[in-house]
Design a protein around this motif. Sequence first.
Motif, PDB file in Angstrom:
ATOM      1  N   VAL A  96      40.418  39.117  80.083  1.00  0.00           N
ATOM      2  CA  VAL A  96      39.633  40.256  79.625  1.00  0.00           C
ATOM      3  C   VAL A  96      40.555  41.333  79.063  1.00  0.00           C
ATOM      4  CG1 VAL A  96      37.776  39.767  81.261  1.00  0.00           C
ATOM      5  CG2 VAL A  96      39.575  41.388  81.887  1.00  0.00           C
ATOM      6  N   SER A  97      39.946  42.297  78.426  1.00  0.00           N
ATOM      7  CA  SER A  97      40.703  43.392  77.826  1.00  0.00           C
ATOM      8  C   SER A  97      41.561  44.098  78.868  1.00  0.00           C
ATOM      9  CB  SER A  97      39.735  44.391  77.182  1.00  0.00           C
ATOM     10  OG  SER A  97      40.455  45.401  76.531  1.00  0.00           O
ATOM     11  N   ARG A  98      42.739  44.415  78.466  1.00  0.00           N
ATOM     12  CA  ARG A  98      43.725  45.190  79.226  1.00  0.00           C
ATOM     13  C   ARG A  98      44.358  44.428  80.384  1.00  0.00           C
ATOM     14  NH1 ARG A  98      47.612  47.592  77.814  1.00  0.00           N
ATOM     15  NH2 ARG A  98      48.211  49.452  78.913  1.00  0.00           N
TER      16      ARG A  98
ATOM     17  N   HIS B 102      45.993  32.081  81.735  1.00  0.00           N
ATOM     18  CA  HIS B 102      44.897  32.960  82.125  1.00  0.00           C
ATOM     19  C   HIS B 102      45.412  34.088  83.018  1.00  0.00           C
ATOM     20  CE1 HIS B 102      40.902  33.460  84.507  1.00  0.00           C
ATOM     21  NE2 HIS B 102      41.063  34.420  83.632  1.00  0.00           N
ATOM     22  N   LEU B 103      45.334  35.320  82.523  1.00  0.00           N
ATOM     23  CA  LEU B 103      45.740  36.497  83.276  1.00  0.00           C
ATOM     24  C   LEU B 103      44.526  37.062  83.991  1.00  0.00           C
ATOM     25  CD1 LEU B 103      48.031  38.253  80.635  1.00  0.00           C
ATOM     26  CD2 LEU B 103      48.613  36.463  82.294  1.00  0.00           C
ATOM     27  N   THR B 104      44.617  37.169  85.307  1.00  0.00           N
ATOM     28  CA  THR B 104      43.510  37.669  86.106  1.00  0.00           C
ATOM     29  C   THR B 104      43.923  38.941  86.846  1.00  0.00           C
ATOM     30  OG1 THR B 104      44.096  36.399  88.088  1.00  0.00           O
ATOM     31  CG2 THR B 104      42.624  35.345  86.495  1.00  0.00           C
ATOM     32  N   GLY B 105      42.928  39.728  87.202  1.00  0.00           N
ATOM     33  CA  GLY B 105      43.192  40.939  87.960  1.00  0.00           C
ATOM     34  C   GLY B 105      41.890  41.526  88.468  1.00  0.00           C
ATOM     35  N   SER B 106      42.000  42.412  89.427  1.00  0.00           N
ATOM     36  CA  SER B 106      40.801  43.035  89.983  1.00  0.00           C
ATOM     37  C   SER B 106      40.185  43.993  88.973  1.00  0.00           C
ATOM     38  CB  SER B 106      41.143  43.790  91.265  1.00  0.00           C
ATOM     39  OG  SER B 106      41.893  44.950  90.958  1.00  0.00           O
ATOM     40  N   ARG B 107      38.910  44.252  89.134  1.00  0.00           N
ATOM     41  CA  ARG B 107      38.222  45.189  88.254  1.00  0.00           C
ATOM     42  C   ARG B 107      38.883  46.558  88.327  1.00  0.00           C
ATOM     43  NH1 ARG B 107      35.281  49.139  87.154  1.00  0.00           N
ATOM     44  NH2 ARG B 107      33.561  49.102  85.675  1.00  0.00           N
ATOM     45  N   ASP B 108      39.315  46.977  89.521  1.00  0.00           N
ATOM     46  CA  ASP B 108      39.956  48.285  89.680  1.00  0.00           C
ATOM     47  C   ASP B 108      41.240  48.386  88.854  1.00  0.00           C
ATOM     48  OD1 ASP B 108      37.936  49.122  91.380  1.00  0.00           O
ATOM     49  OD2 ASP B 108      39.078  48.703  93.215  1.00  0.00           O
ATOM     50  N   VAL B 109      42.084  47.361  88.923  1.00  0.00           N
ATOM     51  CA  VAL B 109      43.338  47.367  88.161  1.00  0.00           C
ATOM     52  C   VAL B 109      43.038  47.379  86.663  1.00  0.00           C
ATOM     53  CG1 VAL B 109      45.373  45.986  87.561  1.00  0.00           C
ATOM     54  CG2 VAL B 109      44.744  46.289  89.962  1.00  0.00           C
TER      55      VAL B 109
ATOM     56  N   ARG C 294      43.875  50.405  83.943  1.00  0.00           N
ATOM     57  CA  ARG C 294      44.684  50.138  82.749  1.00  0.00           C
ATOM     58  C   ARG C 294      43.946  50.535  81.476  1.00  0.00           C
ATOM     59  NH1 ARG C 294      47.881  44.455  83.211  1.00  0.00           N
ATOM     60  NH2 ARG C 294      49.179  44.958  85.005  1.00  0.00           N
ATOM     61  N   MET C 295      42.657  50.225  81.413  1.00  0.00           N
ATOM     62  CA  MET C 295      41.875  50.578  80.229  1.00  0.00           C
ATOM     63  C   MET C 295      41.765  52.090  80.086  1.00  0.00           C
ATOM     64  SD  MET C 295      38.851  47.729  80.036  1.00  0.00           S
ATOM     65  CE  MET C 295      38.319  48.058  78.366  1.00  0.00           C
ATOM     66  N   SER C 296      41.593  52.784  81.200  1.00  0.00           N
ATOM     67  CA  SER C 296      41.473  54.252  81.160  1.00  0.00           C
ATOM     68  C   SER C 296      42.750  54.915  80.674  1.00  0.00           C
ATOM     69  CB  SER C 296      41.124  54.787  82.554  1.00  0.00           C
ATOM     70  OG  SER C 296      39.869  54.315  82.955  1.00  0.00           O
ATOM     71  N   ASN C 297      43.882  54.284  80.966  1.00  0.00           N
ATOM     72  CA  ASN C 297      45.180  54.849  80.575  1.00  0.00           C
ATOM     73  C   ASN C 297      45.675  54.348  79.228  1.00  0.00           C
ATOM     74  OD1 ASN C 297      45.389  56.355  82.961  1.00  0.00           O
ATOM     75  ND2 ASN C 297      46.205  54.590  84.065  1.00  0.00           N
ATOM     76  N   ARG C 298      44.887  53.547  78.556  1.00  0.00           N
ATOM     77  CA  ARG C 298      45.290  52.965  77.269  1.00  0.00           C
ATOM     78  C   ARG C 298      44.814  53.857  76.135  1.00  0.00           C
ATOM     79  NH1 ARG C 298      43.664  46.866  75.451  1.00  0.00           N
ATOM     80  NH2 ARG C 298      45.355  46.573  73.976  1.00  0.00           N
TER      81      ARG C 298
ATOM     82  N   SER D 226      31.042  43.982  80.761  1.00  0.00           N
ATOM     83  CA  SER D 226      30.521  42.947  79.868  1.00  0.00           C
ATOM     84  C   SER D 226      31.519  41.789  79.759  1.00  0.00           C
ATOM     85  CB  SER D 226      30.242  43.546  78.484  1.00  0.00           C
ATOM     86  OG  SER D 226      30.008  42.533  77.543  1.00  0.00           O
ATOM     87  N   GLN D 227      32.794  42.131  79.634  1.00  0.00           N
ATOM     88  CA  GLN D 227      33.806  41.076  79.537  1.00  0.00           C
ATOM     89  C   GLN D 227      33.911  40.288  80.842  1.00  0.00           C
ATOM     90  OE1 GLN D 227      37.600  41.986  77.783  1.00  0.00           O
ATOM     91  NE2 GLN D 227      36.569  41.557  75.861  1.00  0.00           N
ATOM     92  N   LEU D 228      33.901  40.992  81.970  1.00  0.00           N
ATOM     93  CA  LEU D 228      33.980  40.305  83.256  1.00  0.00           C
ATOM     94  C   LEU D 228      32.766  39.396  83.476  1.00  0.00           C
ATOM     95  CD1 LEU D 228      35.393  43.208  85.437  1.00  0.00           C
ATOM     96  CD2 LEU D 228      36.581  41.085  84.813  1.00  0.00           C
ATOM     97  N   ALA D 229      31.594  39.826  83.027  1.00  0.00           N
ATOM     98  CA  ALA D 229      30.383  39.005  83.162  1.00  0.00           C
ATOM     99  C   ALA D 229      30.440  37.771  82.262  1.00  0.00           C
ATOM    100  CB  ALA D 229      29.143  39.834  82.838  1.00  0.00           C
TER     101      ALA D 229
END
Length: 169
Positions: free
Chosen positions: A12-14, A103-110, A114-118, A130-133
């Motif tokens: 997913v993004s970021r 495949h890069l995975t990570g928690s929704r929080d992480v 990252r997206m907020s700081n981008r 939407s991407q996670l779903a």
Amino acid sequence: MPLTGKFVVMGVSRCGKSSVGAAISECLGTRYIDGDDLHPPVNVMKVSRGEPLTDADRAPWQDMIGQQPAAIDGTVVNGCSALKRTYRDIIRGNTGEPVCFLHLTGSRDVLSERMSNRSGHFMPVSLLDSQLATLEPPDLDETAITANIDQPVDQLVNTLVAKIRERRP
């Protein structure tokens, strides 16, 4: 013996596709293609407005993701979300040879942090859910290596390159 093959850094993004993909490419001594650079302008505009892409929106982009490495002899690393199995099937079909998905995975929080700081990217935080779903992790019958992004980038890259080397004859 140098590693050869077609690799797609997915997630997913970021999740770090661009930075990890470029670093892996450097380690392998090969070319990196950022999938974001291949999006048609209409897709970028749609996402910038906070609208998720549909399968129809993604289809020409997925074709290009597979066609780009097919046109290059030797090893290539691509960055592309490749969120669904059908998208990965399109990429594999257009590449014309085996593709290993990283495949890069990570928690929704992480990911959200990252997206907020981008800055300077067209993907808004509002589309993370939407991407996670949409995400369908690679199935066991797909050639894939999965790694968690909750570690320093250099450690993540070293882990992925080591796993790539383990898979090669």
